[in-house]
Design a protein around this motif. Structure first.
Motif, short mmCIF file in Angstrom:
data_model
loop_
_atom_site.label_atom_id
_atom_site.label_comp_id
_atom_site.label_asym_id
_atom_site.label_seq_id
_atom_site.Cartn_x
_atom_site.Cartn_y
_atom_site.Cartn_z
N CYS A 1 0.82 -1.20 0.00
CA CYS A 1 0.00 0.00 0.00
C CYS A 1 0.85 1.26 0.00
O CYS A 1 0.40 2.33 -0.41
N SER B 1 -0.83 -8.78 2.52
CA SER B 1 -1.48 -7.51 2.19
C SER B 1 -1.71 -6.69 3.46
O SER B 1 -1.77 -7.22 4.57
N LEU C 1 -15.75 5.01 -5.39
CA LEU C 1 -15.75 3.74 -4.66
C LEU C 1 -16.13 4.03 -3.22
O LEU C 1 -15.48 4.85 -2.55
N GLN D 1 -12.63 0.33 2.01
CA GLN D 1 -11.82 -0.25 0.95
C GLN D 1 -10.47 -0.65 1.53
O GLN D 1 -9.99 -0.04 2.49
N CYS E 1 -6.59 -0.87 2.21
CA CYS E 1 -5.56 0.16 2.13
C CYS E 1 -4.75 -0.03 0.86
O CYS E 1 -4.36 -1.16 0.51
N THR F 1 -5.89 0.97 -2.20
CA THR F 1 -6.77 0.90 -3.37
C THR F 1 -6.59 2.17 -4.21
O THR F 1 -6.60 3.28 -3.69
N HIS F 2 -6.38 1.98 -5.53
CA HIS F 2 -6.19 3.11 -6.44
C HIS F 2 -7.52 3.69 -6.88
O HIS F 2 -8.59 3.06 -6.73
#
Length: 584
Positions: free
Chosen positions: A61, A77, A95, A99, A101, A103-104
Motif C-alpha cells: 500500500c 497484504s 468507490l 476499501q 488500504c 486501493t487506487h
C-alpha cells in the motif's frame, strides 16, 4: 568468547549470541542444506534461532509497514482499511468505503474535462489522474522554425519548435568561421559551450610558407603554428608539364623549401613535342583543329551507351592505369558478363591485355600492360559517341536530300517462297506421329529423291517436311513440283483413313516456322452453297445413268432424242433438299 553466526529462521538476521547452545545444531543444519540431502525433519530450525523481531518492511500500500514477526518470503497484504470515498479525477466515478488500504482511484468511463492550453478542441479521451498527460493536440498550424529564417506550414500544434534544416550560418566567436549546425534556437551555436574566442572547426587559413590551408584546430586570430612539416599534397611536373605527380609538401618554418624528386619527360612527352613542332610547321592550330577519327570499336560504343555513368567510371580507371608508369596491372571486382564484355572491348581499344578469372558469380577481369600498349586514346568515349551521333545525323540528312531528288523507284516484286512441306490441318484426336508415318509411307515412297520428317507444331497441326537428298540435285522449284504431284494421292489417303480434315502445301524455315501456306479460298468457296446445290442435283443424274445402263444391257435399242416422261413428284422443302447441310 565465541559469537554465534548462525542464520535465524527469517533468513535476514544472524544469531549474534555468545556461547549459543544451538550453534552446533545450526552448523549441522547448514552443512546438510549445502550437501542437498536434507531430510524432511531436518528443516526445522532449532528454538534458539527462531527470529522474534518485527518484520518492519513496507507493505504494497506504501503507507504502512509489516507488523508481523520476522519471516521469509513476501509480506501479506495491508490489514488496514480506508473509510473514506475514493473517486476519479472528475468525481463522477466513486468507490464507497470501506476499501482495502492502497486501493487506487477507479477507471472513469466519462470524458476528460481538461482543455488544451493552445485553445483547439480537445481530443476525446477518458478521465485520468493528474500524473497522466492528455493526448497531444493533432491540429496543423503555421510555425516559425527555431532559427527564425523560415515559416513552416502544416506543423503539428504540439511541437514546441520546428526545424527548417538549413545551416545556422552565424559568425562564431573566433570571427573566422560560420556555425555549421542545422536550424537551432538562439544561443545554441557550436561555440556556445566554449569560454574562449575559438571554435572546434579546422583553422583553414593559408600558411605563410606553402599557401596550403592550416588543418590545426581553430586558434582565433593568432598566427598559425608551422613548425611541423606540412602534410598536404603538392604537385610536381616534368619540364614540359605533361607528366604530373603528387607528393607531400613537407614545408615548415625550419625548412621553407624542402627538396622534392625531379620528374623527367618520357616518350609520350617527346611524341607530343614532335606533334607540336609538326603542327607549327604545317601552320595548324592544335587547340582549334579537330578530326572525326573514332579510336573505339562499335561494340565498345554500344556498351558504353547502355550504361553511361558506370562505363565512365571504368574509363577513368583505364586512363589512370595508362598514365601512371608505375602501375602495370589492374584487377576489377566481380561483375556480370555484359560488364566484363565492356572491359575486354575497352582493353582491346587501349592496347591492353585482359582476361577473366574465377567462376560465376565471382568472375572478375584483370588487365595489364602488354607489348602492344603505347598510350591511352586522346579522345574519351563520350566525345567519340557525340562524333558518331553527328555523323549519323549528317548521313540521315544526306539520304533524305538524295531521296527527295531521286525518282521514285518501282515497287519491289515480292519473292514467293516455294513449297517444301505438307501440313495436315485438323488432325484426328489421339493421332500420333507413328500413325501418320504408317498411313502415308507407301505414298511417300514414290519419291526416292526426297526424305520426309514428321512433327507436331504448337498449333496442333502435323508438319511433313520434305528434304532433297544431296545426290538428287533437286532445286526448290523441283521439290515444289514433286510435292504438287504427290498431293492428290496423299489427299485421298488422308480422307480415306480419316487422318485429318485437310492436307495443304506450305513453306517452312529452319526453325519450323510456317511462312507461307497454300491458298484454299477457292476450294472453300466451292465447298459452300455451290457444293450444297451440287449434292442436291446428284441423285437425279445417278438415276439417269442407271436407266441408261439397264437399257443397254437388255439388248434393246435406245432411241436417241426421245426422253422419258418425267413423273411429277411433290416438291420438297429447301431444307430437305440441302440434306441438313445448312450453313449460316
Amino acid at each position: 568468547m565465541r559469537t554465534c553466526q548462525a542464520n535465524l529462521s527469517c533468513g535476514r538476521h544472524k544469531c549474534g549470541e555468545r556461547c549459543c547452545p544451538g550453534e552446533k545444531k545450526a552448523a549441522e543444519r547448514q552443512a546438510a542444506s549445502r550437501r542437498k540431502n536434507r531430510q524432511p525433519g531436518d528443516s526445522v530450525v532449532e528454538a534458539e534461532h527462531i527470529c522474534i523481531r518485527t518484520c518492519g518492511r513496507p507493505l504494497k500500500c506504501g503507507s504502512h509497514n509489516c507488523q508481523q514477526m520476522c519471516h521469509r518470503g513476501p509480506c501479506a497484504s495491508c490489514p488496514e482499511a480506508i473509510f473514506h470515498e475514493i473517486s476519479c479525477n472528475c468525481g463522477r466515478t466513486v468507490l464507497q468505503p470501506p476499501q482495502p488500504c492502497g486501493t487506487h482511484a477507479p477507471e472513469c468511463r466519462f470524458n476528460c474535462p481538461r482543455r488544451p492550453a493552445c485553445g483547439h478542441p480537445p481530443v476525446e479521451h477518458n478521465c485520468h489522474m493528474d500524473d497522466i498527460s492528455c493526448p497531444k493536440c493533432p491540429f496543423l498550424v503555421d510555425k516559425w522554425c527555431a532559427c527564425g529564417k523560415e515559416k513552416l506550414h502544416s506543423q503539428p500544434c504540439h511541437l514546441q519548435a520546428g526545424h527548417c534544416g538549413r545551416p545556422c550560418g552565424k559568425t562564431l566567436k573566433c570571427g573566422l568561421h560560420k556555425c555549421r549546425k542545422l536550424c537551432h534556437r538562439p544561443g545554441e551555436c557550436e561555440d556556445s559551450a566554449s569560454s574562449s574566442q575559438t571554435c572546434g572547426q579546422a583553422c583553414g587559413k593559408a600558411k605563410l610558407f606553402c599557401d596550403h590551408a592550416c588543418q590545426n584546430p581553430c586558434h582565433g586570430q593568432t598566427p598559425c603554428n608551422e613548425s611541423a612539416p606540412c602534410a598536404a599534397k603538392a604537385t610536381i611536373a616534368c619540364p614540359c608539364g605533361q607528366r604530373q605527380q603528387e607528393v607531400k609538401c613537407l614545408a615548415s618554418s625550419s625548412n621553407p623549401t624542402p627538396s622534392r624528386p625531379e620528374l623527367k619527360c618520357d616518350d609520350e612527352c617527346l611524341r607530343l613535342e614532335r606533334n607540336r613542332r609538326l603542327a607549327a610547321a604545317l601552320n595548324i592550330d592544335p587547340a582549334s583543329h579537330t578530326n572525326d577519327h573514332v579510336p573505339y570499336s562499335d561494340i565498345t560504343l554500344r556498351l558504353f551507351k547502355e550504361n553511361l555513368a558506370w562505363a565512365e567510371a571504368q574509363e577513368r580507371e583505364f586512363r589512370v592505369l595508362a598514365k601512371s608508369p608505375e602501375e602495370q596491372r589492374l584487377r576489377f571486382k566481380p561483375m556480370p558478363s555484359h560488364q566484363r564484355q565492356f572491359l575486354h572491348a575497352l582493353a582491346e581499344d587501349y592496347g591492353l591485355e585482359s582476361k577473366s578469372e574465377d567462376v560465376e558469380p565471382y568472375r572478375y577481369v584483370v588487365i595489364w600492360k602488354g607489348a602492344k600498349f603505347v598510350s591511352a586514346p586522346s579522345k574519351t568515349l563520350a566525345q567519340c559517341l557525340k562524333i558518331r551521333e553527328a555523323q549519323a545525323a549528317e548521313a540521315a540528312a544526306a539520304a533524305a536530300a538524295a531521296s527527295s531528288r531521286a525518282p521514285t523507284p518501282p515497287p519491289a516484286i515480292a519473292v514467293v517462297e516455294p513449297f517444301n512441306a505438307f501440313l495436315l490441318v485438323s488432325p484426328r484426336f489421339g493421332l500420333t506421329i507413328e500413325d501418320v508415318e504408317a498411313a502415308i509411307r507407301p505414298d511417300l515412297a514414290s519419291q526416292s529423291g526426297l526424305s520426309f520428317t514428321t512433327s507436331f507444331l504448337p498449333s496442333d497441326e502435323v508438319l511433313i517436311r520434305a528434304t532433297a537428298h544431296y545426290s538428287s540435285f533437286l532445286t526448290p522449284t523441283a521439290v515444289e513440283q514433286a510435292l504438287q504431284n504427290m498431293k492428290p494421292r496423299l489427299e485421298g489417303t488422308v480422307k480415306r483413313q480419316d487422318i485429318a480434315g485437310n492436307i495443304l502445301l506450305c513453306h517452312v524455315d529452319a526453325n519450323e516456322q510456317v511462312s507461307r501456306r497454300e491458298d484454299i479460298s477457292r476450294s472453300d468457296a466451292a465447298a459452300g452453297w455451290s457444293a450444297v446445290a451440287g449434292r442436291a442435283a446428284t441423285p437425279a443424274k445417278k438415276e439417269e445413268l442407271a436407266a441408261a445402263s439397264s437399257g443397254g444391257g437388255s439388248g434393246k435399242r435406245v432411241l436417241l432424242g426421245l426422253r422419258k416422261k418425267k413423273v411429277e413428284t411433290p416438291a420438297k422443302s429447301w431444307t430437305a433438299q440441302l440434306d441438313g447441310d445448312v450453313e449460316c
